[in-house]
Write a protein that holds these residues in place. Structure first.
Motif, PDB file in Angstrom:
ATOM      1  N   THR A 182      51.869  76.767 -78.586  1.00 16.41           N
ATOM      2  CA  THR A 182      52.203  77.384 -79.871  1.00 16.41           C
ATOM      3  C   THR A 182      53.674  77.725 -79.939  1.00 16.41           C
ATOM      4  OG1 THR A 182      49.989  78.295 -79.995  1.00 16.41           O
ATOM      5  CG2 THR A 182      51.659  79.284 -81.412  1.00 16.41           C
ATOM      6  N   ALA A 183      54.195  78.274 -78.827  1.00 23.09           N
ATOM      7  CA  ALA A 183      55.615  78.617 -78.816  1.00 23.09           C
ATOM      8  C   ALA A 183      56.485  77.388 -78.967  1.00 23.09           C
ATOM      9  CB  ALA A 183      55.962  79.351 -77.505  1.00 23.09           C
ATOM     10  N   GLN A 184      56.096  76.313 -78.290  1.00 20.78           N
ATOM     11  CA  GLN A 184      56.860  75.073 -78.399  1.00 20.78           C
ATOM     12  C   GLN A 184      56.825  74.530 -79.810  1.00 20.78           C
ATOM     13  OE1 GLN A 184      58.841  73.570 -76.594  1.00 20.78           O
ATOM     14  NE2 GLN A 184      59.048  71.625 -77.655  1.00 20.78           N
ATOM     15  N   THR A 185      55.661  74.580 -80.422  1.00 18.56           N
ATOM     16  CA  THR A 185      55.539  74.091 -81.788  1.00 18.56           C
ATOM     17  C   THR A 185      56.400  74.895 -82.733  1.00 18.56           C
ATOM     18  OG1 THR A 185      53.271  73.438 -81.317  1.00 18.56           O
ATOM     19  CG2 THR A 185      53.915  73.603 -83.633  1.00 18.56           C
ATOM     20  N   THR A 186      56.373  76.230 -82.568  1.00 22.15           N
ATOM     21  CA  THR A 186      57.155  77.088 -83.442  1.00 22.15           C
ATOM     22  C   THR A 186      58.635  76.825 -83.281  1.00 22.15           C
ATOM     23  OG1 THR A 186      55.459  78.789 -83.297  1.00 22.15           O
ATOM     24  CG2 THR A 186      57.637  79.487 -84.033  1.00 22.15           C
ATOM     25  N   GLN A 187      59.066  76.673 -82.030  1.00 24.88           N
ATOM     26  CA  GLN A 187      60.484  76.412 -81.787  1.00 24.88           C
ATOM     27  C   GLN A 187      60.919  75.097 -82.398  1.00 24.88           C
ATOM     28  OE1 GLN A 187      62.897  78.175 -80.458  1.00 24.88           O
ATOM     29  NE2 GLN A 187      64.359  76.502 -80.695  1.00 24.88           N
ATOM     30  N   VAL A 220      56.929  54.810 -76.130  1.00 21.18           N
ATOM     31  CA  VAL A 220      56.225  54.467 -77.360  1.00 21.18           C
ATOM     32  C   VAL A 220      54.892  53.774 -77.073  1.00 21.18           C
ATOM     33  CG1 VAL A 220      56.336  53.036 -79.441  1.00 21.18           C
ATOM     34  CG2 VAL A 220      58.343  54.346 -78.728  1.00 21.18           C
ATOM     35  N   ARG A 221      54.865  52.933 -76.054  1.00 20.61           N
ATOM     36  CA  ARG A 221      53.696  52.098 -75.812  1.00 20.61           C
ATOM     37  C   ARG A 221      52.613  52.779 -74.986  1.00 20.61           C
ATOM     38  NH1 ARG A 221      55.967  45.938 -74.656  1.00 20.61           N
ATOM     39  NH2 ARG A 221      56.939  45.646 -76.698  1.00 20.61           N
ATOM     40  N   ARG A 222      53.003  53.731 -74.123  1.00 21.70           N
ATOM     41  CA  ARG A 222      52.017  54.347 -73.236  1.00 21.70           C
ATOM     42  C   ARG A 222      51.509  55.664 -73.793  1.00 21.70           C
ATOM     43  NH1 ARG A 222      54.903  53.934 -67.354  1.00 21.70           N
ATOM     44  NH2 ARG A 222      56.235  55.479 -68.383  1.00 21.70           N
ATOM     45  N   ASP A 223      50.341  56.063 -73.348  1.00 24.95           N
ATOM     46  CA  ASP A 223      49.814  57.371 -73.703  1.00 24.95           C
ATOM     47  C   ASP A 223      50.588  58.444 -72.946  1.00 24.95           C
ATOM     48  OD1 ASP A 223      47.907  56.231 -75.340  1.00 24.95           O
ATOM     49  OD2 ASP A 223      46.389  56.136 -73.739  1.00 24.95           O
ATOM     50  N   ALA A 224      50.658  59.627 -73.554  1.00 27.10           N
ATOM     51  CA  ALA A 224      51.352  60.742 -72.902  1.00 27.10           C
ATOM     52  C   ALA A 224      50.547  61.232 -71.715  1.00 27.10           C
ATOM     53  CB  ALA A 224      51.588  61.871 -73.892  1.00 27.10           C
ATOM     54  N   THR A 275      53.477  69.124 -65.560  1.00 27.62           N
ATOM     55  CA  THR A 275      52.829  70.311 -66.119  1.00 27.62           C
ATOM     56  C   THR A 275      52.009  70.007 -67.371  1.00 27.62           C
ATOM     57  OG1 THR A 275      54.786  70.824 -67.463  1.00 27.62           O
ATOM     58  CG2 THR A 275      54.685  71.760 -65.236  1.00 27.62           C
ATOM     59  N   GLY A 276      52.210  68.848 -67.965  1.00 25.55           N
ATOM     60  CA  GLY A 276      51.513  68.512 -69.201  1.00 25.55           C
ATOM     61  C   GLY A 276      52.232  68.974 -70.456  1.00 25.55           C
ATOM     62  N   MET A 277      53.398  69.602 -70.310  1.00 27.04           N
ATOM     63  CA  MET A 277      54.135  70.078 -71.481  1.00 27.04           C
ATOM     64  C   MET A 277      54.594  68.932 -72.376  1.00 27.04           C
ATOM     65  SD  MET A 277      57.562  72.474 -71.666  1.00 27.04           S
ATOM     66  CE  MET A 277      56.738  73.875 -70.896  1.00 27.04           C
ATOM     67  N   ILE A 278      54.732  67.750 -71.798  1.00 24.53           N
ATOM     68  CA  ILE A 278      55.181  66.618 -72.602  1.00 24.53           C
ATOM     69  C   ILE A 278      54.222  66.332 -73.744  1.00 24.53           C
ATOM     70  CG2 ILE A 278      53.999  64.880 -71.187  1.00 24.53           C
ATOM     71  CD1 ILE A 278      57.513  64.541 -72.735  1.00 24.53           C
ATOM     72  N   ARG A 279      52.937  66.636 -73.547  1.00 20.11           N
ATOM     73  CA  ARG A 279      51.965  66.410 -74.621  1.00 20.11           C
ATOM     74  C   ARG A 279      52.233  67.333 -75.796  1.00 20.11           C
ATOM     75  NH1 ARG A 279      48.734  66.414 -69.932  1.00 20.11           N
ATOM     76  NH2 ARG A 279      47.968  64.332 -69.374  1.00 20.11           N
ATOM     77  N   GLY A 312      53.262  65.938 -79.293  1.00 21.15           N
ATOM     78  CA  GLY A 312      52.260  66.220 -80.310  1.00 21.15           C
ATOM     79  C   GLY A 312      52.850  66.843 -81.561  1.00 21.15           C
ATOM     80  N   VAL A 313      53.949  67.544 -81.419  1.00 25.84           N
ATOM     81  CA  VAL A 313      54.570  68.210 -82.557  1.00 25.84           C
ATOM     82  C   VAL A 313      55.430  67.251 -83.366  1.00 25.84           C
ATOM     83  CG1 VAL A 313      56.223  69.995 -83.222  1.00 25.84           C
ATOM     84  CG2 VAL A 313      54.522  70.463 -81.456  1.00 25.84           C
ATOM     85  N   VAL A 314      56.098  66.328 -82.684  1.00 27.90           N
ATOM     86  CA  VAL A 314      57.008  65.398 -83.354  1.00 27.90           C
ATOM     87  C   VAL A 314      56.213  64.170 -83.807  1.00 27.90           C
ATOM     88  CG1 VAL A 314      59.114  64.039 -83.110  1.00 27.90           C
ATOM     89  CG2 VAL A 314      58.863  66.193 -81.868  1.00 27.90           C
TER      90      VAL A 314
END
Length: 285
Positions: free
Chosen positions: A2-7, A281-285, A117-121, A125-127
């Motif tokens: 949520t914090a990442q999305t808000t930022q 672009v081609r691979r899953d996160a 850590t999985g933060m890349i998702r 996911g936001v962009v």
């Protein structure tokens, strides 16, 4: 998340409203500038970033100053050939050999750590599109690294030339090729960091990316150095040789030109960053 999305979007997500009502917080469009601001916040908020950049600055200044002090002390024992080929500017900038490792490791961790850590998702996911995230990461990291290394090189150069001035073998920043060497060395270290970042995005694994980076910087030059003389020019196309070419002011016959070194580094960056972009672009996160 949520914090990442808000930022990233610059505003809290809008809450669905009842039929006939308007949302109290309209959605804000995701732009490249907002993605850049988000990545800058992430980069500067990590303790590892601060400590690694501080270490790169410290080793650049300390090693360059120490080597200049040693050169000044040993100057009476230099041979005529050694005096003729002595490069005062390059000696004070020699801290790049350790700084490149620190910045390279940081470049790998900046992106491979997010995959761990999985933060890349959350970021992807936001962009709506993935590439702006990669461009933002590369831009913020490159700007921070280059500015830091320019400052570190200027400090190391000033301190080193102060040591060499006791033997009257110092050079000035305005002398031919000196400013180019200061900026070129900063660019080289930054390029190694971006190369590490690209490897982290391609391999998505910190040990694998670090092993590959260290292999290119430390192992390949040793292997090439053991090749027959007829194949020795292969070394001109290694990143480490390009760094030496950009750092040197007094060029020996065994080094390519600074322009050659710059073009080789740019080729490495174009290939690796483009590969990272295609795979992102081609691979899953």
């Amino acid at each position: 998340m949520t914090a990442q999305t808000t930022q990233l979007v610059g505003s809290a997500p809008s809450v669905p409203s009842a039929p006939g009502q308007h949302s109290a917080r309209p959605a804000v469009r995701v732009t490249q500038l907002r993605v850049l601001r988000s990545e800058w916040t992430k980069l500067t908020s990590l303790r590892s970033t601060v400590w690694t950049l501080a270490a790169a600055l410290a080793v650049t200044v300390l090693l360059g100053t120490i080597l200049c002090r040693l050169a000044a002390n040993d100057w009476p024992h230099y041979s005529p050939e050694g005096r003729a080929t002595f490069d005062a500017a390059a000696t004070s900038l020699s801290g790049m050999y350790l700084a490149q490792l620190a910045i390279g490791v940081l470049g790998v961790l900046v992106i491979s750590g997010e995959y761990t850590t999985g933060m890349i998702r959350a970021s992807l996911g936001v962009v709506p599109r993935r590439l702006p995230v990669l461009w933002a990461k590369v831009t913020t990291f490159a700007v921070a690294s280059f500015v830091l290394m320019v400052v570190a090189n200027l400090i190391a150069f000033t301190a080193g030339q102060g040591m060499l001035s006791s033997r009257h073998i110092d050079v000035a920043l305005s002398d031919p090729g000196v400013l180019r060497a200061v900026l070129g060395t900063a660019f080289y270290v930054t390029a190694i960091g971006v190369l590490g970042m690209a490897l982290g995005a391609i391999l998505r694994n910190t040990p694998a990316a670090l092993g590959t980076l260290f292999g290119v910087l430390l192992v390949l030059p040793q292997i090439v150095g053991a090749l027959p003389r007829s194949l020795a020019r292969v070394g001109d196309y290694l990143p480490s040789t390009s760094g030496d070419a950009l750092m040197q002011v007094t060029h020996g016959s065994d080094l390519p030109s600074p322009t050659h070194g710059l073009l080789v580094l740019l080729a490495y960056l174009v290939v690796t960053v483009t590969t990272a972009a295609v795979l992102l672009v081609r691979r899953d996160a």
